[in-house]
Motif scaffolding. Structure first.
Motif, PDB file in Angstrom:
ATOM      1  N   ARG A 140      -5.077   0.810  -1.140  1.00 19.91           N
ATOM      2  CA  ARG A 140      -5.026  -0.614  -0.789  1.00 19.91           C
ATOM      3  C   ARG A 140      -5.575  -1.428  -1.954  1.00 19.91           C
ATOM      4  NH1 ARG A 140      -7.615  -3.333   4.549  1.00 19.91           N
ATOM      5  NH2 ARG A 140      -6.066  -2.027   5.597  1.00 19.91           N
TER       6      ARG A 140
ATOM      7  N   SER B 281       0.845  -1.190   0.000  1.00 17.35           N
ATOM      8  CA  SER B 281       0.000   0.000   0.000  1.00 17.35           C
ATOM      9  C   SER B 281       0.884   1.244   0.000  1.00 17.35           C
ATOM     10  CB  SER B 281      -0.911   0.038   1.230  1.00 17.35           C
ATOM     11  OG  SER B 281      -1.803  -1.056   1.251  1.00 17.35           O
TER      12      SER B 281
ATOM     13  N   ASP C 128      -9.518  -9.501   0.629  1.00 13.75           N
ATOM     14  CA  ASP C 128      -9.315  -8.667  -0.554  1.00 13.75           C
ATOM     15  C   ASP C 128      -8.376  -9.315  -1.562  1.00 13.75           C
ATOM     16  OD1 ASP C 128      -7.025  -8.525   0.923  1.00 13.75           O
ATOM     17  OD2 ASP C 128      -6.926  -6.340   1.013  1.00 13.75           O
TER      18      ASP C 128
ATOM     19  N   HIS D 219      -5.498   2.627   8.900  1.00 11.75           N
ATOM     20  CA  HIS D 219      -5.841   1.880   7.701  1.00 11.75           C
ATOM     21  C   HIS D 219      -7.062   2.477   6.997  1.00 11.75           C
ATOM     22  CE1 HIS D 219      -3.113  -1.552   8.548  1.00 11.75           C
ATOM     23  NE2 HIS D 219      -3.333  -1.238   9.810  1.00 11.75           N
ATOM     24  N   ARG D 220      -7.133   2.246   5.700  1.00 14.77           N
ATOM     25  CA  ARG D 220      -8.264   2.765   4.920  1.00 14.77           C
ATOM     26  C   ARG D 220      -9.554   2.038   5.251  1.00 14.77           C
ATOM     27  NH1 ARG D 220      -7.763   3.843  -1.358  1.00 14.77           N
ATOM     28  NH2 ARG D 220      -9.764   4.752  -0.802  1.00 14.77           N
ATOM     29  N   SER D 221      -9.457   0.771   5.626  1.00 15.90           N
ATOM     30  CA  SER D 221     -10.635  -0.020   5.982  1.00 15.90           C
ATOM     31  C   SER D 221     -10.281  -0.854   7.204  1.00 15.90           C
ATOM     32  CB  SER D 221     -11.062  -0.905   4.810  1.00 15.90           C
ATOM     33  OG  SER D 221      -9.990  -1.714   4.366  1.00 15.90           O
ATOM     34  N   PRO D 222     -11.293  -1.339   7.921  1.00 18.64           N
ATOM     35  CA  PRO D 222     -11.029  -2.019   9.202  1.00 18.64           C
ATOM     36  C   PRO D 222     -10.148  -3.258   9.041  1.00 18.64           C
ATOM     37  CG  PRO D 222     -13.351  -1.447   8.998  1.00 18.64           C
ATOM     38  CD  PRO D 222     -12.737  -1.191   7.660  1.00 18.64           C
TER      39      PRO D 222
ATOM     40  N   SER E 210     -14.216  -8.168  13.880  1.00 18.28           N
ATOM     41  CA  SER E 210     -13.666  -6.994  14.556  1.00 18.28           C
ATOM     42  C   SER E 210     -13.635  -7.165  16.070  1.00 18.28           C
ATOM     43  CB  SER E 210     -14.504  -5.759  14.203  1.00 18.28           C
ATOM     44  OG  SER E 210     -15.872  -5.964  14.557  1.00 18.28           O
TER      45      SER E 210
ATOM     46  N   PRO F 283      -7.547  -7.723   6.744  1.00 23.62           N
ATOM     47  CA  PRO F 283      -8.881  -7.139   6.638  1.00 23.62           C
ATOM     48  C   PRO F 283      -9.939  -8.103   7.170  1.00 23.62           C
ATOM     49  CG  PRO F 283      -8.105  -7.866   4.492  1.00 23.62           C
ATOM     50  CD  PRO F 283      -6.948  -8.012   5.432  1.00 23.62           C
TER      51      PRO F 283
END
Length: 836
Positions: free
Chosen positions: A84, A68, A360, A331-334, A425, A400
């Motif tokens: 990402r 990234s 991903d 981070h851009r996403s969790p 999460s 992710p």
């Protein structure tokens, strides 16, 4: 075990009915020796920073890390993820107005240039197709983009394009493609132009070109885009793929990476006028990917001084250094933390190799792990190459949320394991994978495992130490590693480590040995030298002071044997050799085998195993008792690795001993098995591999037993006698184990061995295809030597071609060298003529 194997296969795409075939990563690049440019020029996935750019105000950096792009203020410890994927992002360059960042994205087996809008986060792909596009650099006015591309040629050429809000236009060669008249071995005849950097006035490009250069990736040159005038090359040392010259804001100083007579890259300064070069940084490690700050007072660079990659900013005056640490990552996403534990059947924690693929479809690893990527893959079975890391105990990986696929290996003596876990999460995200040991029957001789051909440091991203190598070997359940020290063009990276004393870490032993390089006669491994490293270490390097084909390999073998070493031919043949049809034939393994100079050959190594075995069988048919060895040729500090250490390994029947005497005795007596996956055992009349069975004249029928255990399903398990398959095992559904017994008819002297192989690739084995072979059990009937007129004729023709090639060379240092060489080759031919 059947259920474990079926689970593993589910971790990849379904197997097609046709034979699976591996392809090189980014095979569209039309250059030889892809394991060099792939590691040293193409960006690779690493857990540490790999490339960097300054913000226009010089206060922040954007760098590639873990696939990234990340933004971080100098002096701060928080990194913000900007991109990402899909795929993996590298090589950022910030536009002069601060609005955009261009970068490269490796995805779908191509590399494209993408532009990121800094304010909105929106992305625009600027290139398309299956080309490999690299090293984008904004012009000082931000209106043009220089970059390297394989577009239209398959070779690395420098392009310049106009850049606007809607993307690129008017893309064209900055310099026309060109071929050199000079002969090259490691490089194509097509010149390349790489590593672009603009002069501050935007009128010229500085770059690296190998116009009429035989060795190295070229000189530092300067030219005006679109000019018909030849470039001016002002720094003519042997640079590497990583020189990356960068013109300073003053418009005169040029910063670049070089090893200039040393073993490691550091930063050097010259000028556009080609003034004397002076060093800027120092150390026994690599400093690369350097960029000037906009004001020219600081330099950002990537270093491997810690082993893994790290990012630094250094003051030009005074040399004060600041390490850029991403203590906290936004981070851009969790993401969540996944804890992976490997155990054996008893529940004891064990080291191993892990591949972790997130929801991903990207590969993930611990923040300090060395990430490695396979050098090839079968697109019918996998979407991309396998990326992996070594885990010494319990490993924690940020991934992710969603389904995460984990595959674990531990060498060839444990079944691989695969599991998919849903990562959430909240709650514990923990996974334990149990690796079951694959055991041959009790009658099989006790073995130790050895990778007989490893390069610890060889121009890769990382910097390995002996303990690092030993820990990799432990994760691969490997007992012995031979670090075969060798040159990479002008460098010999590990030469300072040469010692006759082994390095010991737990049960793992690393021996310092040597690979002797001559691409004319063939490469050899010299194991267990007991006094000194042989120099210069190479011969027949045309367009150099060591252009002479002397010493030939027989001379080197004698020098090694004088030091009580064993000598083996490594990675011999990539295709079936037909002497009379080869364009050129200079390889002298048959000559050295005939004259007793070769102690073993890598039947399983960095070559085509079946093609190598064809030549080996012919020599065995003539009574030359050359056993098999095995070595991966792994460059263990590579991020894009030719297999992990121990991928190709030898099982040496030493009853567990790892002393030099025991290891040498096992090899020279032929008590060896070579494999990239299957374990094999063979007995005939209760005699083991390497034994000689002496029989009186007449016909005989002897009983054999054979066994196989494999980490991947096997198509063929065969008894081979004098080059012919005389018995095959018929597998049931479980093709990972077999035990076979039978009888074999004998009435002439010869040999018998056991082999296992597949036609196609398997993603569990990071090699061309699964293959293993024992050394022979030899049959002596009435004291008669084995006979094969056809094979004798084959090698007579082979030696005729070699002698013709040696005689045609006009670059011996004197007539005595030529006469001695031709005399030696002629003696080998006479040995084969005597067997017609």
């Amino acid at each position: 075990m059947r259920s474990v194997v079926s689970i593993v296969v589910m971790g990849f795409l379904a197997l097609p009915p046709a034979f699976a075939a591996r392809e090189a990563v980014l095979k569209q690049i039309q250059l030889p020796h892809n394991y060099y440019f792939r590691e040293m020029l193409l960006p690779q996935l690493t857990s540490g920073p790999s490339s960097v750019t300054f913000s226009p105000d010089g206060q922040s950096l954007v760098y590639s890390m873990a696939g990234s792009l990340w933004r971080q203020a100098i002096g701060a410890d928080v990194a913000q993820e900007l991109t990402r994927g899909p795929g993996y992002d590298y090589q950022p360059d910030w536009s002069p107005d601060g609005r955009h960042i261009v970068f490269t994205r490796h995805h779908a087996n191509a590399i494209q240039i993408v532009r990121l809008d800094v304010a909105t986060g929106k992305e625009l792909q600027l290139t398309s197709g299956s080309d490999v596009n690299l090293q984008p650099r904004y012009s000082p006015d931000g209106k043009r983009l220089a970059y390297v591309s394989t577009k239209d040629t398959g070779h690395f050429n420098l392009f310049v394009a106009e850049i606007a809000d809607q993307g690129l236009s008017a893309s064209k060669f900055a310099l026309p493609p060109r071929e050199s008249a000079i002969s090259r071995y490691y490089y194509s005849t097509h010149d390349h132009t790489i590593n672009p950097s603009w002069t501050p006035d935007g009128e010229r490009l500085v770059f690296v070109s190998n116009r009429e250069i035989a060795y190295g990736s070229g000189s530092v040159c300067v030219a005006e885009p679109d000019s018909t005038t030849a470039p001016t090359c002002f720094n003519n040392e042997e640079t590497s793929w990583r020189a990356q010259p960068e013109v300073g804001p003053d418009g005169d100083r040029v910063l670049y990476s070089s090893y200039q007579g040393r073993q490691w890259h550091q930063l050097w300064l010259t000028t556009l006028s080609g003034d004397a070069t002076l060093p800027l940084t120092f150390g026994e490690f690599d400093v690369t990917q350097a960029r000037w700050s906009p004001d020219g007072r600081r330099i950002a660079y990537v270093s491997n001084e810690d082993g893994n990659l790290s990012l630094w900013v250094q003051e030009v005056v005074g040399g004060k250094r600041t390490k850029i640490r991403a203590v906290r990552r936004e981070h851009r996403s969790p993401v969540a933390l996944l804890k992976v534990r490997l155990t054996d059947a008893s529940g004891k924690n064990v080291p191993g190799r892990l591949s972790v693929v997130g929801s991903d479809a990207r590969a993930y690893a611990p923040v300090n792990a060395w990430i490695h990527a396979d050098d090839g893959f079968d697109p019918q079975q996998q979407r991309e190459e396998t990326r992996y890391f070594h885990c010494l105990d319990v490993c924690e990986v940020e991934v992710p949320l969603g389904d995460v696929a984990v595959t674990a290996w531990r060498g060839q003596q444990y079944t691989p394991a695969h599991r998919t876990i849903k990562v959430g999460s909240s709650g514990a995200n923990e996974l334990t994978l149990r690796l079951e040991e694959l055991r041959l029957p009790a009658w099989a001789p006790r073995s130790i495992t050895a990778d007989m051909h490893v390069h610890m440091n060889y121009g890769g991203h990382y910097r390995s130490e002996l303990q690092t190598l030993a820990r990799q070997a432990q994760a691969e359940n490997l007992d012995v590693v031979y670090n075969t020290i060798v040159n990479k063009e002008q460098r010999v990276p590990d030469v300072s480590l040469f010692s006759t004393k082994p390095f010991v870490d737990g049960r793992t032993i690393v021996y310092q040995s040597q690979e002797y390089h001559t691409s004319f006669w063939g490469h050899m491994a010299l194991l267990h030298l007991d006094d000194h490293y042989l120099t210069p270490g190479f011969s027949a390097y045309q367009h150099s002071a060591l252009t002479s084909p002397y010493p030939h390999n027989g001379v080197i073998a004698d020098l090694a044997h004088a030091q009580n070493a064993i000598v083996g031919y490594v990675h011999p043949y990539d295709w079936s050799i037909v002497p009379e049809k080869e364009k050129a034939l200079t390889h002298t393994f048959p000559a050295d085998a005939a004259l007793g100079k070769a102690d073993y050959v890598e039947v399983v190594g960095f070559a085509d195993h079946k093609s190598t075995a064809e030549v080996w069988y012919r020599l065995l048919n003539l009574g030359f008792r050359v056993p098999t060895g095995s070595g991966t040729d792994a460059m263990t500090n590579y991020a894009s690795l030719r297999g992990p250490v121990g991928m190709n390994r030898a099982y040496l029947h030493t009853e567990g001993a790892t002393t030099p005497a025991a290891l040498k005795a096992a090899v020279k007596s032929g008590r060896t098995v070579a494999s990239n996956g299957p374990q094999l055992a063979l007995q005939i009349d209760q005699r083991n591999i390497g034994d000689v069975i002496s029989l009186p004249a007449g016909k005989h029928r002897l009983r054999y037993r054979a066994s196989m255990r494999s980490i991947a399903p096997i198509d063929h398990l065969e008894i081979v006698q004098n080059g012919r398959v005389v018995a095959s095992h018929h597998f049931d559904k479980d093709r990972t184990r077999a035990d076979m017994v039978g009888e074999i008819d004998l009435e002439a002297s010869g040999w018998v061995l056991l082999r296992a192989w597949n036609e196609g690739a398997n993603p569990l084995i990071l090699d061309l295809y699964p293959y293993a072979t024992t050394s022979p059990i030899y049959i002596d009937v009435a004291g008669q030597s084995p006979k094969s007129g056809a094979d004798a004729q084959y090698f007579v023709q082979w030696m005729d071609r070699v002698i013709d090639a040696a005689e045609a060379r006009d670059d011996y240092n004197d007539n005595e060298e030529k006469e001695e060489t031709l005399k030696y080759l002629g003696a080998a031919r006479e040995v084969f003529r005597g067997k017609l």
